[in-house]
Design an enzyme around this catalytic site. Sequence first.
Site, PDB file in Angstrom:
ATOM      1  N   LYS A 177       0.929  -1.234   0.072  1.00 43.70           N
ATOM      2  CA  LYS A 177      -0.011   0.057  -0.050  1.00 43.70           C
ATOM      3  C   LYS A 177       0.816   1.234  -0.132  1.00 43.70           C
ATOM      4  O   LYS A 177       0.549   2.208  -0.804  1.00 43.70           O
ATOM      5  CB  LYS A 177      -0.932   0.075   1.092  1.00 43.70           C
ATOM      6  CG  LYS A 177      -1.891  -1.193   1.273  1.00 43.70           C
ATOM      7  CD  LYS A 177      -2.729  -0.918   2.461  1.00 43.70           C
ATOM      8  CE  LYS A 177      -2.119  -1.198   3.961  1.00 43.70           C
ATOM      9  NZ  LYS A 177      -1.541  -2.274   4.151  1.00 43.70           N
ATOM     10  N   ARG A 217     -10.054   0.807   8.905  1.00 43.67           N
ATOM     11  CA  ARG A 217      -9.550  -0.741   9.062  1.00 43.67           C
ATOM     12  C   ARG A 217     -10.546  -1.485   9.841  1.00 43.67           C
ATOM     13  O   ARG A 217     -10.226  -2.420  10.098  1.00 43.67           O
ATOM     14  CB  ARG A 217      -8.325  -0.488   9.907  1.00 43.67           C
ATOM     15  CG  ARG A 217      -7.153  -0.592   9.024  1.00 43.67           C
ATOM     16  CD  ARG A 217      -5.653  -0.707   9.919  1.00 43.67           C
ATOM     17  NE  ARG A 217      -4.651  -1.270   9.665  1.00 43.67           N
ATOM     18  CZ  ARG A 217      -3.565  -0.692   8.868  1.00 43.67           C
ATOM     19  NH1 ARG A 217      -3.662   0.726   8.711  1.00 43.67           N
ATOM     20  NH2 ARG A 217      -2.595  -1.235   8.586  1.00 43.67           N
ATOM     21  N   ARG A 224      11.816  -5.784   5.211  1.00 48.66           N
ATOM     22  CA  ARG A 224      11.586  -4.301   5.075  1.00 48.66           C
ATOM     23  C   ARG A 224      12.444  -3.200   5.702  1.00 48.66           C
ATOM     24  O   ARG A 224      12.577  -3.408   7.138  1.00 48.66           O
ATOM     25  CB  ARG A 224      10.057  -3.905   5.457  1.00 48.66           C
ATOM     26  CG  ARG A 224       9.800  -2.395   5.357  1.00 48.66           C
ATOM     27  CD  ARG A 224       8.294  -2.200   4.777  1.00 48.66           C
ATOM     28  NE  ARG A 224       7.517  -2.604   6.056  1.00 48.66           N
ATOM     29  CZ  ARG A 224       6.080  -2.273   5.879  1.00 48.66           C
ATOM     30  NH1 ARG A 224       5.547  -1.791   4.921  1.00 48.66           N
ATOM     31  NH2 ARG A 224       5.442  -2.413   7.180  1.00 48.66           N
ATOM     32  N   ARG A 265      11.155  -1.110  11.180  1.00 49.13           N
ATOM     33  CA  ARG A 265      10.007  -0.670  12.215  1.00 49.13           C
ATOM     34  C   ARG A 265       9.904  -1.700  13.219  1.00 49.13           C
ATOM     35  O   ARG A 265       9.866  -2.903  13.091  1.00 49.13           O
ATOM     36  CB  ARG A 265       8.710  -0.620  11.304  1.00 49.13           C
ATOM     37  CG  ARG A 265       8.332   0.751  10.486  1.00 49.13           C
ATOM     38  CD  ARG A 265       7.290   0.551   9.492  1.00 49.13           C
ATOM     39  NE  ARG A 265       6.172   0.012  10.228  1.00 49.13           N
ATOM     40  CZ  ARG A 265       4.868  -0.056   9.448  1.00 49.13           C
ATOM     41  NH1 ARG A 265       4.845   0.283   8.273  1.00 49.13           N
ATOM     42  NH2 ARG A 265       3.889  -0.798   9.795  1.00 49.13           N
ATOM     43  N   ARG A 315      -1.101  -8.549  13.472  1.00 46.80           N
ATOM     44  CA  ARG A 315      -1.437  -7.572  12.344  1.00 46.80           C
ATOM     45  C   ARG A 315      -2.215  -8.314  11.345  1.00 46.80           C
ATOM     46  O   ARG A 315      -3.443  -7.742  10.920  1.00 46.80           O
ATOM     47  CB  ARG A 315      -0.323  -6.889  11.622  1.00 46.80           C
ATOM     48  CG  ARG A 315       0.116  -5.801  12.634  1.00 46.80           C
ATOM     49  CD  ARG A 315       1.537  -5.243  12.224  1.00 46.80           C
ATOM     50  NE  ARG A 315       1.817  -4.834  11.180  1.00 46.80           N
ATOM     51  CZ  ARG A 315       2.992  -4.747  10.500  1.00 46.80           C
ATOM     52  NH1 ARG A 315       4.139  -5.279  10.967  1.00 46.80           N
ATOM     53  NH2 ARG A 315       3.280  -4.086   9.431  1.00 46.80           N
TER      54      ARG A 315
END
Length: 215
Positions: free
Chosen positions: A15, A89, A128, A161, A172
């Site tokens: 996203k 969400r 990431r 992160r 998540r």
Amino acid sequence: MKKNIILMGPPGAGKGTLAKQLISLGMTHISTGDMFREEISNQTELGKLAASYINAGHLVPDEVTIKMLQNRLAKPDCENGFLLDGFPRTLAQAEALEGMSKEINRPIETVISLTCDEEELIKRISGRRVCKVCGAPYHIVNMKPKQEGICDKCGGELYQRKDDNVESLKVRLQHYTVDTAPLLSFYSKKGLIVEFNSLVDSGTLFDEVKKFLLS
Ligand code: ADP
Ligand code: ZN
């Protein structure tokens, strides 16, 4: 061109990467995740509250998130269209958004849903890295910076992160399935959903989405 867009998809579907590419079409990118991370780095009260949920992979409570987004949508840069990345969400957020977008006379015109298989999501999230300064995304295998640990675009330091670890990711993904996936049928009933498989390279995905938005 289609305006006032929602970008949906599980964590790691791409996203943020897609949203940053779509800015070139002239719309305002609103990422609730980025907004929370900014509050956290500024050590505000909201940031402290948000961090306690985000680091563990949980959703920040609706009341807080909705209020933050409402203030953001009222800003003048949303007048030419906005791209919501990571909001709504939950069903409560989607219902609140209905009211807000009516109030400012900017109805949601399309909902882009990115799909991706779970094995790939885990690979993407665990590798990431993000630029501390400009937020540009990297991956230690698939999207390496030219110089390790340094952003190609601005020279900023890359970091991982706090919620990009296997434990938080499991939570998540669970929240995505339980709280967020039901929104697909909410928007599908309104005829707004368009699905894109994000298992292609980011340039190809951007081209496909751009073609759709301009059609
Ligand atoms: P990702 O899609 O990779 O999980 P985001 O940057 O969109 O990343 O969000 C990071 C975290 O911020 C979420 O896991 C959640 O804790 C919090 N968050 C972001 N947007 C919302 C939202 N709309 N409602 C509740 N929590 C949110
Ligand atoms: Zn950077």
